[in-house]
Design a protein around this motif. Sequence first.
Motif, PDB file in Angstrom:
ATOM      1  N   GLU A  33      44.411 -42.592 -38.684  1.00  9.62           N
ATOM      2  CA  GLU A  33      44.225 -43.675 -39.658  1.00  9.62           C
ATOM      3  C   GLU A  33      43.888 -44.986 -38.956  1.00  9.62           C
ATOM      4  N   ARG A  34      44.582 -45.286 -37.859  1.00 10.32           N
ATOM      5  CA  ARG A  34      44.303 -46.505 -37.096  1.00 10.32           C
ATOM      6  C   ARG A  34      42.888 -46.449 -36.526  1.00 10.32           C
ATOM      7  N   GLY A  35      42.513 -45.291 -36.006  1.00 17.17           N
ATOM      8  CA  GLY A  35      41.163 -45.120 -35.465  1.00 17.17           C
ATOM      9  C   GLY A  35      40.094 -45.324 -36.524  1.00 17.17           C
ATOM     10  N   TRP A  36      40.334 -44.796 -37.719  1.00 21.53           N
ATOM     11  CA  TRP A  36      39.370 -44.951 -38.811  1.00 21.53           C
ATOM     12  C   TRP A  36      39.197 -46.423 -39.143  1.00 21.53           C
ATOM     13  N   MET A  37      40.312 -47.146 -39.234  1.00 17.45           N
ATOM     14  CA  MET A  37      40.235 -48.568 -39.570  1.00 17.45           C
ATOM     15  C   MET A  37      39.520 -49.352 -38.474  1.00 17.45           C
TER      16      MET A  37
END
Length: 131
Positions: A119-123
Amino acid sequence: MSWFLAKYQTLGNFSDTWLGKVKVPDCFHSDARELCAAGEEALRAKFRAEVIIEDPEEVGRQLACGTCLRIEDHARLLDSIAAAATPSAAPKVAPRGAAPRPAGAPALAPMDQGPVGIERGWMLSKAMGYL
């Protein structure tokens, strides 16, 4: 769990079709949308029932037979978990002017504060215009 709740609160009552044409099949994603509207605890229960394997023997069995696998490189890259002391671990790059963090040192921010891992990577990729 906070990232999971935030994801479906952010997505809200999304459409049952992709691009207004293709029907989204009944799936975990659409179930999570409905449960988010029903309340936070319903969404937590769905996640615990369908995503988390709490039996250590079952985890070991699924890892051993290849049903499940641990994908951790992205989490190491995003400092969500400590890197293993192996040559295959993702390299650590300190911000300009900062001293490098010792191998195995904890991440700079507590892991329970907001999104981590995928999720952090996507953001981050969205912020950089990568995806």
